[in-house]
Scaffold this motif. Structure first.
Motif, mmCIF file in Angstrom:
data_model
loop_
_atom_site.group_PDB
_atom_site.id
_atom_site.type_symbol
_atom_site.label_atom_id
_atom_site.label_comp_id
_atom_site.label_asym_id
_atom_site.label_seq_id
_atom_site.Cartn_x
_atom_site.Cartn_y
_atom_site.Cartn_z
ATOM 1 N N VAL A 42 79.036 -8.223 70.752
ATOM 2 C CA VAL A 42 78.378 -6.578 70.152
ATOM 3 C C VAL A 42 77.394 -6.137 70.730
ATOM 4 O O VAL A 42 77.302 -4.742 70.866
ATOM 5 C CB VAL A 42 78.498 -6.937 68.583
ATOM 6 C CG1 VAL A 42 78.014 -5.594 67.923
ATOM 7 C CG2 VAL A 42 79.773 -7.130 67.701
ATOM 8 N N LEU A 43 76.514 -6.910 71.110
ATOM 9 C CA LEU A 43 75.106 -6.299 71.765
ATOM 10 C C LEU A 43 75.630 -5.775 73.338
ATOM 11 O O LEU A 43 75.002 -4.692 73.611
ATOM 12 C CB LEU A 43 74.157 -7.318 71.941
ATOM 13 C CG LEU A 43 73.246 -7.653 70.674
ATOM 14 C CD1 LEU A 43 72.250 -8.977 70.867
ATOM 15 C CD2 LEU A 43 72.513 -6.541 69.908
ATOM 16 N N LEU A 74 77.828 1.325 75.667
ATOM 17 C CA LEU A 74 78.268 2.677 74.839
ATOM 18 C C LEU A 74 76.935 3.457 74.230
ATOM 19 O O LEU A 74 77.057 4.498 73.812
ATOM 20 C CB LEU A 74 79.232 2.200 73.589
ATOM 21 C CG LEU A 74 80.622 1.704 73.922
ATOM 22 C CD1 LEU A 74 81.375 1.406 72.544
ATOM 23 C CD2 LEU A 74 81.126 2.547 75.062
ATOM 24 N N HIS A 75 75.870 2.814 74.606
ATOM 25 C CA HIS A 75 74.454 3.282 74.236
ATOM 26 C C HIS A 75 74.465 3.842 72.588
ATOM 27 O O HIS A 75 74.169 4.849 72.112
ATOM 28 C CB HIS A 75 74.227 4.699 74.915
ATOM 29 C CG HIS A 75 74.486 4.598 76.458
ATOM 30 N ND1 HIS A 75 73.528 4.017 77.311
ATOM 31 C CD2 HIS A 75 75.386 4.836 77.247
ATOM 32 C CE1 HIS A 75 73.700 3.858 78.446
ATOM 33 N NE2 HIS A 75 74.888 4.505 78.566
ATOM 34 N N ILE A 76 74.838 2.939 71.928
ATOM 35 C CA ILE A 76 74.815 2.799 70.394
ATOM 36 C C ILE A 76 73.741 1.631 69.899
ATOM 37 O O ILE A 76 73.593 0.809 70.721
ATOM 38 C CB ILE A 76 76.049 2.788 69.734
ATOM 39 C CG1 ILE A 76 76.648 1.358 69.946
ATOM 40 C CG2 ILE A 76 77.088 3.817 70.095
ATOM 41 C CD1 ILE A 76 78.288 1.097 69.417
ATOM 42 N N SER A 77 73.580 1.772 68.639
ATOM 43 C CA SER A 77 72.516 0.741 68.160
ATOM 44 C C SER A 77 72.655 0.487 66.381
ATOM 45 O O SER A 77 71.930 -0.037 65.929
ATOM 46 C CB SER A 77 71.013 1.171 68.357
ATOM 47 O OG SER A 77 70.695 2.361 67.756
ATOM 48 N N SER A 78 73.979 0.969 66.250
ATOM 49 C CA SER A 78 73.937 0.487 64.687
ATOM 50 C C SER A 78 75.568 0.381 64.280
ATOM 51 O O SER A 78 76.411 0.416 65.146
ATOM 52 C CB SER A 78 73.670 1.969 63.731
ATOM 53 O OG SER A 78 74.658 2.918 64.135
ATOM 54 N N GLU A 100 77.325 1.620 62.070
ATOM 55 C CA GLU A 100 77.908 2.780 61.786
ATOM 56 C C GLU A 100 78.657 3.330 63.240
ATOM 57 O O GLU A 100 79.670 3.705 62.991
ATOM 58 C CB GLU A 100 77.211 3.783 61.151
ATOM 59 C CG GLU A 100 76.642 3.364 59.703
ATOM 60 C CD GLU A 100 75.655 2.255 59.637
ATOM 61 O OE1 GLU A 100 74.755 2.259 60.553
ATOM 62 O OE2 GLU A 100 75.516 1.673 58.632
ATOM 63 N N ALA A 101 77.876 3.341 64.161
ATOM 64 C CA ALA A 101 78.328 3.806 65.405
ATOM 65 C C ALA A 101 79.321 2.821 66.133
ATOM 66 O O ALA A 101 80.153 3.272 66.583
ATOM 67 C CB ALA A 101 77.107 3.859 66.471
ATOM 68 N N LEU A 102 79.309 1.597 65.794
ATOM 69 C CA LEU A 102 80.335 0.510 66.029
ATOM 70 C C LEU A 102 81.567 1.127 65.449
ATOM 71 O O LEU A 102 82.597 1.016 66.146
ATOM 72 C CB LEU A 102 79.792 -0.936 65.760
ATOM 73 C CG LEU A 102 80.699 -1.828 66.523
ATOM 74 C CD1 LEU A 102 80.613 -1.986 68.056
ATOM 75 C CD2 LEU A 102 80.156 -3.149 65.725
ATOM 76 N N HIS A 103 81.420 1.182 64.175
ATOM 77 C CA HIS A 103 82.817 1.654 63.425
ATOM 78 C C HIS A 103 83.625 2.736 64.204
ATOM 79 O O HIS A 103 84.629 2.869 64.357
ATOM 80 C CB HIS A 103 82.326 1.898 62.071
ATOM 81 C CG HIS A 103 82.330 0.762 61.041
ATOM 82 N ND1 HIS A 103 83.630 0.227 60.624
ATOM 83 C CD2 HIS A 103 81.303 0.147 60.505
ATOM 84 C CE1 HIS A 103 83.249 -0.637 59.754
ATOM 85 N NE2 HIS A 103 81.782 -0.943 59.691
ATOM 86 N N GLU A 104 82.504 3.878 64.450
ATOM 87 C CA GLU A 104 83.159 4.974 65.028
ATOM 88 C C GLU A 104 83.608 4.630 66.442
ATOM 89 O O GLU A 104 84.648 5.427 66.674
ATOM 90 C CB GLU A 104 81.991 5.925 64.929
ATOM 91 C CG GLU A 104 81.302 6.797 63.629
ATOM 92 C CD GLU A 104 80.038 7.442 64.075
ATOM 93 O OE1 GLU A 104 80.034 7.963 65.001
ATOM 94 O OE2 GLU A 104 79.626 7.851 62.779
ATOM 95 N N LEU A 124 84.895 2.005 67.403
ATOM 96 C CA LEU A 124 86.058 1.376 67.047
ATOM 97 C C LEU A 124 87.280 2.259 66.646
ATOM 98 O O LEU A 124 88.417 2.287 67.218
ATOM 99 C CB LEU A 124 85.918 0.296 66.056
ATOM 100 C CG LEU A 124 87.160 -0.586 65.808
ATOM 101 C CD1 LEU A 124 87.540 -1.466 66.862
ATOM 102 C CD2 LEU A 124 86.780 -1.316 64.611
ATOM 103 N N GLU A 125 86.912 3.163 65.817
ATOM 104 C CA GLU A 125 88.182 3.998 65.506
ATOM 105 C C GLU A 125 88.677 5.084 66.490
ATOM 106 O O GLU A 125 89.496 5.690 66.347
ATOM 107 C CB GLU A 125 87.696 4.819 64.111
ATOM 108 C CG GLU A 125 87.383 3.966 63.018
ATOM 109 C CD GLU A 125 88.705 3.169 62.470
ATOM 110 O OE1 GLU A 125 89.666 3.798 62.605
ATOM 111 O OE2 GLU A 125 88.433 2.017 62.233
ATOM 112 N N SER A 126 87.559 5.593 67.289
ATOM 113 C CA SER A 126 87.882 6.601 68.233
ATOM 114 C C SER A 126 88.665 5.965 69.543
ATOM 115 O O SER A 126 89.374 6.456 70.449
ATOM 116 C CB SER A 126 86.541 7.121 68.679
ATOM 117 O OG SER A 126 85.779 6.267 69.568
ATOM 118 N N GLY A 127 88.680 4.504 69.578
ATOM 119 C CA GLY A 127 89.496 3.799 70.481
ATOM 120 C C GLY A 127 88.602 3.394 71.889
ATOM 121 O O GLY A 127 88.909 2.918 72.809
ATOM 122 N N ALA A 128 87.343 3.774 71.765
ATOM 123 C CA ALA A 128 86.430 3.782 72.863
ATOM 124 C C ALA A 128 86.198 2.148 73.180
ATOM 125 O O ALA A 128 86.296 1.772 74.408
ATOM 126 C CB ALA A 128 85.172 4.321 72.687
#
Length: 194
Positions: free
Chosen positions: A112-113, A119-123, A125-129, A131-135
């Motif tokens: 996950v890290l 993906l330049h994310i840090s939460s 919630e952003a991980l959920h997004e 995942l849902e976007s298919g990225a």
């Protein structure tokens, strides 16, 4: 029992042991120790008896598969104090990203890290997004996306293919300890066989 004593469920105790294993893996601790905490967590999660009650009645926890003296001591500390000093110490030294991941003990923190960094994310919630976007699937593949999807399932939820052992434990508990005469699993678990 006094009102100020908080009774912990087996799932709550198991989650703390899983979180400890997860944080230990990020610290590159002994892999056998990490595996032992994960195994004990799985044992407790499907145990048909209340670990909280066992601890408070001074039962020997080492009779259960995967629970040795050290882990038995950790479980006793969790039940009697509501926390685990070694877990709190690891949490105090962890980064905010790792802390957010640690609330999902089924997630592999290294994986996950790596996703966070790429993906330049840090939460979460952003991980959920992502995942849902298919990225995540597009960049890391379907296996990683499946791992994240399963890891983000709340620990109170049980995947159907993990439910069988839990159902057997619950049925045994209800028949032997709770005085039930007949027990039958219902809902999604029962429908999966039809």
């Amino acid at each position: 029992m006094p009102n100020n004593i908080q009774i912990l469920t087996n799932a709550e105790i198991a989650d703390r042991l899983s979180t400890l294993a997860q944080l230990l893996s990020m610290e590159k601790a002994n892999p056998y120790k990490i595996k032992a905490y994960r195994r004990a967590s799985n044992t407790i999660r499907v145990l048909g008896e209340s670990v909280d009650e066992l601890v408070r009645s001074s039962a020997d926890l080492t009779v259960y598969s995967g629970i040795g003296e050290a882990i038995s001591g950790a479980i006793r500390e969790i039940v009697l104090t509501g926390s685990l000093a070694s877990l709190e110490k690891l949490r105090s030294n962890a980064s905010p990203e790792l802390l957010s991941i640690s609330t999902y003990p089924r997630l592999d923190p290294k994986r996950v890290l790596r996703i966070f960094k790429k993906l330049h994310i840090s939460s979460v919630e952003a991980l959920h997004e992502a995942l849902e976007s298919g990225a995540i699937e597009r960049i890391f593949g379907s296996r990683t996306a499946q791992h994240v999807r399963q890891g983000l399932v709340q620990t109170g939820a049980v995947l159907l293919y993990h439910a069988h052992d839990l159902v057997l434990s619950i049925e045994t508990y209800l028949l032997k300890r709770a005085g039930a005469v007949r027990v039958e699993a219902v809902g999604d678990y029962r429908r999966r066989w039809k």
